[in-house]
Design an enzyme around this catalytic site. Sequence first.
Site, mmCIF file in Angstrom:
data_model
loop_
_atom_site.group_PDB
_atom_site.id
_atom_site.type_symbol
_atom_site.label_atom_id
_atom_site.label_comp_id
_atom_site.label_asym_id
_atom_site.label_seq_id
_atom_site.Cartn_x
_atom_site.Cartn_y
_atom_site.Cartn_z
ATOM 1 N N LYS A 93 45.897 28.385 35.886
ATOM 2 C CA LYS A 93 45.792 29.556 35.015
ATOM 3 C C LYS A 93 45.937 29.198 33.540
ATOM 4 O O LYS A 93 45.407 29.880 32.675
ATOM 5 C CB LYS A 93 46.843 30.592 35.417
ATOM 6 C CG LYS A 93 46.481 31.307 36.702
ATOM 7 C CD LYS A 93 47.361 32.528 36.926
ATOM 8 C CE LYS A 93 46.820 33.405 38.033
ATOM 9 N NZ LYS A 93 46.975 32.802 39.370
ATOM 10 N N GLU A 115 46.643 42.006 32.420
ATOM 11 C CA GLU A 115 47.066 42.655 33.660
ATOM 12 C C GLU A 115 47.715 41.590 34.517
ATOM 13 O O GLU A 115 47.399 40.413 34.392
ATOM 14 C CB GLU A 115 45.844 43.224 34.402
ATOM 15 C CG GLU A 115 45.073 42.210 35.265
ATOM 16 C CD GLU A 115 44.380 41.085 34.490
ATOM 17 O OE1 GLU A 115 44.212 41.227 33.262
ATOM 18 O OE2 GLU A 115 44.027 40.058 35.121
ATOM 19 N N SER A 377 45.313 24.403 43.558
ATOM 20 C CA SER A 377 45.361 25.258 42.365
ATOM 21 C C SER A 377 46.746 25.411 41.758
ATOM 22 O O SER A 377 46.878 25.657 40.563
ATOM 23 C CB SER A 377 44.786 26.635 42.703
ATOM 24 O OG SER A 377 45.471 27.209 43.802
HETATM 25 C C1 LIG Z 1 46.372 33.162 40.564
HETATM 26 C C2 LIG Z 1 46.252 32.029 41.485
HETATM 27 C C3 LIG Z 1 45.168 31.908 42.378
HETATM 28 C C4 LIG Z 1 44.102 32.966 42.536
HETATM 29 O O1 LIG Z 1 43.296 33.165 41.430
HETATM 30 P P1 LIG Z 1 41.788 32.642 41.340
HETATM 31 O O2 LIG Z 1 41.237 33.381 40.181
HETATM 32 O O3 LIG Z 1 41.107 32.972 42.622
HETATM 33 O O4 LIG Z 1 41.852 31.182 41.125
HETATM 34 C C5 LIG Z 1 45.103 30.789 43.178
HETATM 35 N N1 LIG Z 1 46.053 29.832 43.144
HETATM 36 C C6 LIG Z 1 47.106 29.913 42.306
HETATM 37 C C7 LIG Z 1 48.123 28.827 42.307
HETATM 38 C C8 LIG Z 1 47.236 31.010 41.452
HETATM 39 O O5 LIG Z 1 48.289 31.083 40.632
#
Ligand SMILES: *Cc1c(COP(=O)(O)O)cnc(C)c1O
Length: 395
Positions: A93, A115, A377
């Site tokens: 993010k 948001e 992620s």
């Molecule tokens: C917010 C988040 C997501 C989901 O958001 P995407 O826009 O689909 O990437 C996925 N993994 C983590 C670690 C997050 O913080």
Amino acid sequence: MTDEIMGDPGPSGRFGQYGGRFVPESLVPACMELEEAFRAAWTDKAFRAELDEILQRYGGRPTPVAECVRLSEELGVRVLLKREDLAHTGSHKINNVIGQGLLARRMGKHRLIAETGAGQHGVATATAAALFGMECVVYMGEVDTHRQELNVFRMELLGAEVRPVSSGSRTLKDAVNEALREWVATVDTTHYCLGSVMGPHPYPWMVREFQRVIGDEARPQCREMLDGADPDVVVACAGGGSNAAGIFAGFADSTDSALVAVEAAGGASMTTGMPGVLHGMRSALMQNEEGQILEAESISAGLDYPGIGPEHAYLGELGRARYVSAGDTEVLEAFQRLARTEGIIPALESAHAIAWVIAAAGTGELPVGSTVLVNLSGRGDKDVAQVRDILKGGA
Ligand SMILES: *Cc1c(COP(=O)(O)O)cnc(C)c1O
């Protein structure tokens, strides 16, 4: 739009029949001003150089690609991880909020609004606001402010104001509506820092471009490890779809890499949804027969959005990417398995991608000897208490 997959969608912001800008007349000028500013910034070498430098020195980029030696041995499939969990704030993010923060400053705005559902995008935006010395207001469904008290406190520590939203179901989709409403009224001073590849044009395109650094880094990193080849499969979890879009963008033109996005089984807009309009975009949405938007449900708060970004709906329709889902039980198993075999506790969101790899290796869908790149992620520290409660029978 151009023929190029994952290119510039042009002024319409359309990805096939999806995307666009379905907003009230009063919001159109704000969207157009943003589109024009982003277009200019993105072709400006000085802007790109400054963004790269902040992502390096502050954000911790480039993140490595790691070989999962023990998990690969167990599965018979070579698993590589793009380690977004090692970026500042512990997830991808940060790439988006630093990009939008820098763009906001270039546009002469001194205030960011956002948001948030689980609070992670709110924390990321508050981080960028602190870095750039901007005011920050985060809209959060009242229900979520109670469920995610620690993230409310994190945002406050970072100097942001959290405004509980008490309309509708008092969750994420109501927070998005409220942020869009406030943006119209304050657009002279304020940038709306939207958290994923969704919403009205230019957000789906702009956020994908800010996240494409993941794929642009990963492709050469993989080639170095795979004797010049691309991985057979690139897989990522998808809530709104930004980390998936970011890594897919680096491999979109690869004829060797299949792309797979894994949604939460309780938020599977691509496999159970239908085309509809929400939050300024036309995309695949979970809805009932009357077109009423359904509440998504998952153990992973970051994936319980009832829609997905419009470009994903298009990539799915084209057959360029495949959309699958993983259920809570297999996700919990994948969460523990990566911890034990690799010493990495993944975010529950990211554990969806791992769960798919484990399942696909089991069925032979990922043949023995194939290579798969997983976008990890985020890190799982935020989820440890919740997983403990589930596993130890507390909740
Ligand atoms: C917010 C988040 C997501 C989901 O958001 P995407 O826009 O689909 O990437 C996925 N993994 C983590 C670690 C997050 O913080």
